[in-house]
Design a protein around this motif. Structure first.
Motif, PDB file in Angstrom:
ATOM      1  N   UNK A  79     -12.317  32.156  25.860  1.00 44.48           N
ATOM      2  CA  UNK A  79     -11.021  32.801  25.607  1.00 44.48           C
ATOM      3  C   UNK A  79     -10.507  32.561  24.186  1.00 44.48           C
ATOM      4  N   UNK A  80     -11.161  31.665  23.432  1.00 43.57           N
ATOM      5  CA  UNK A  80     -10.717  31.375  22.064  1.00 43.57           C
ATOM      6  C   UNK A  80     -11.495  32.249  21.080  1.00 43.57           C
ATOM      7  N   UNK A  81     -10.833  33.140  20.358  1.00 44.32           N
ATOM      8  CA  UNK A  81     -11.546  33.982  19.383  1.00 44.32           C
ATOM      9  C   UNK A  81     -12.154  33.114  18.271  1.00 44.32           C
ATOM     10  N   UNK A  82     -13.433  33.317  18.001  1.00 41.20           N
ATOM     11  CA  UNK A  82     -14.113  32.564  16.946  1.00 41.20           C
ATOM     12  C   UNK A  82     -14.414  33.502  15.781  1.00 41.20           C
ATOM     13  N   UNK A  83     -13.954  33.130  14.605  1.00 41.71           N
ATOM     14  CA  UNK A  83     -14.244  33.881  13.393  1.00 41.71           C
ATOM     15  C   UNK A  83     -15.133  33.014  12.507  1.00 41.71           C
ATOM     16  N   UNK A  84     -16.288  33.519  12.167  1.00 41.27           N
ATOM     17  CA  UNK A  84     -17.186  32.787  11.275  1.00 41.27           C
ATOM     18  C   UNK A  84     -16.689  32.950   9.844  1.00 41.27           C
ATOM     19  N   UNK A  85     -16.565  31.821   9.147  1.00 43.70           N
ATOM     20  CA  UNK A  85     -16.174  31.822   7.740  1.00 43.70           C
ATOM     21  C   UNK A  85     -17.337  31.212   6.977  1.00 43.70           C
ATOM     22  N   UNK A  86     -18.048  32.030   6.222  1.00 46.05           N
ATOM     23  CA  UNK A  86     -19.309  31.572   5.648  1.00 46.05           C
ATOM     24  C   UNK A  86     -19.518  32.099   4.233  1.00 46.05           C
ATOM     25  N   UNK A  87     -20.302  31.343   3.471  1.00 47.35           N
ATOM     26  CA  UNK A  87     -20.685  31.779   2.126  1.00 47.35           C
ATOM     27  C   UNK A  87     -21.874  32.726   2.175  1.00 47.35           C
ATOM     28  N   UNK A  88     -22.534  32.801   3.333  1.00 43.45           N
ATOM     29  CA  UNK A  88     -23.702  33.662   3.479  1.00 43.45           C
ATOM     30  C   UNK A  88     -23.249  35.042   3.954  1.00 43.45           C
ATOM     31  N   UNK A  89     -23.337  36.023   3.076  1.00 43.78           N
ATOM     32  CA  UNK A  89     -22.768  37.337   3.359  1.00 43.78           C
ATOM     33  C   UNK A  89     -23.819  38.401   3.638  1.00 43.78           C
ATOM     34  N   UNK A  90     -25.052  37.987   3.880  1.00 45.53           N
ATOM     35  CA  UNK A  90     -26.100  38.957   4.177  1.00 45.53           C
ATOM     36  C   UNK A  90     -25.679  39.796   5.390  1.00 45.53           C
ATOM     37  N   UNK A  91     -25.782  41.132   5.299  1.00 46.09           N
ATOM     38  CA  UNK A  91     -25.372  41.982   6.426  1.00 46.09           C
ATOM     39  C   UNK A  91     -26.071  41.640   7.733  1.00 46.09           C
TER      40      UNK A  91
END
Length: 223
Positions: A79-91
């Motif tokens: 139920x907890x929304x997880x947002x990835x915050x990363x330096x790796x931006x490969x599509x």
């Protein structure tokens, strides 16, 4: 008056965590933030304080590989929304992050306005993706990863832990010792893992899981 938003930041880089906290408080004054430097620490925080509006997760954490931390936290706290915050931006990484159940992806290079828009979207119940994101080419190749994502989501947290140790080459006896459970329980977990992944052996299970290893993508970008 509504309660302040609560955000858990799971990242082991103190300077980035501090900068992210400043950005969050500048955008949403009064927000309550908590920090964890690993998946294990995040699990401890969530066990004591499960009511977070958003969890911001770095993929490159000590003690975990590829998308294992995301999968484990999604399984434990759906139920907890997880947002990835990363330096790796490969599509391809962004694509797989979403396939494995994240509510969004924010680049570590995003400015304050982008972070604000992303967090607002997620707290409003929407998904968020980097500005200008385009799905990777060769959708036929990613289709198999999507199917694997669905199968991995069916695993329980304990089964994910067992699978991670299978990947490390541990034997049932060693897994039982690490998890402090009976060896017969490990065997039962392994049987369920094989069934849910649709494979017939431990080796095949490990081979399947190698398909989610985003380190290979990172390596390509640093050649």
């Amino acid at each position: 008056m509504s309660a302040p938003a609560r955000i858990l930041i799971v990242d082991d880089h103190p300077l980035f965590v501090e900068a992210l906290q400043r950005a969050i408080l500048g955008i949403f004054p009064g927000t309550v933030t908590r920090e964890a430097v690993s998946i294990a620490a995040a699990k401890t925080v969530l066990a004591a304080e499960p009511m977070f509006d958003v969890l911001l997760l770095d993929l490159a954490l000590p003690g975990t590989r590829s998308f294992e931390g995301l999968l484990e936290l999604r399984s434990l706290h759906p139920s907890v929304p997880i947002v990835v915050v990363s330096a790796y931006e490969d599509p391809r990484i962004v694509h797989d992050v979403m396939r494995y159940g994240a509510a969004g992806f924010i680049s570590k290079s995003a400015d304050r306005a982008e972070i604000a828009a992303a967090l607002k979207d997620v707290m409003d119940g929407s998904l968020t993706l980097p500005k200008g994101y385009r799905p990777p080419e060769a959708p036929e190749a990613s289709e198999g990863r999507g199917d694997l994502a669905d199968r991995l989501k069916a695993l329980t947290p304990k089964q994910l832990s067992v699978l991670r140790m299978l990947r490390q080459g541990l034997l049932n006896k060693q897994i039982a010792h690490e998890l402090q459970i009976e060896e017969t329980t490990v065997k039962a977990h392994v049987s369920e893992i094989l069934r849910k992944l649709g494979v017939s052996s431990r080796t095949q299970a490990v081979i399947e899981v190698q398909r989610i290893d985003f380190e290979s993508i990172i390596g390509e970008n640093h050649l």
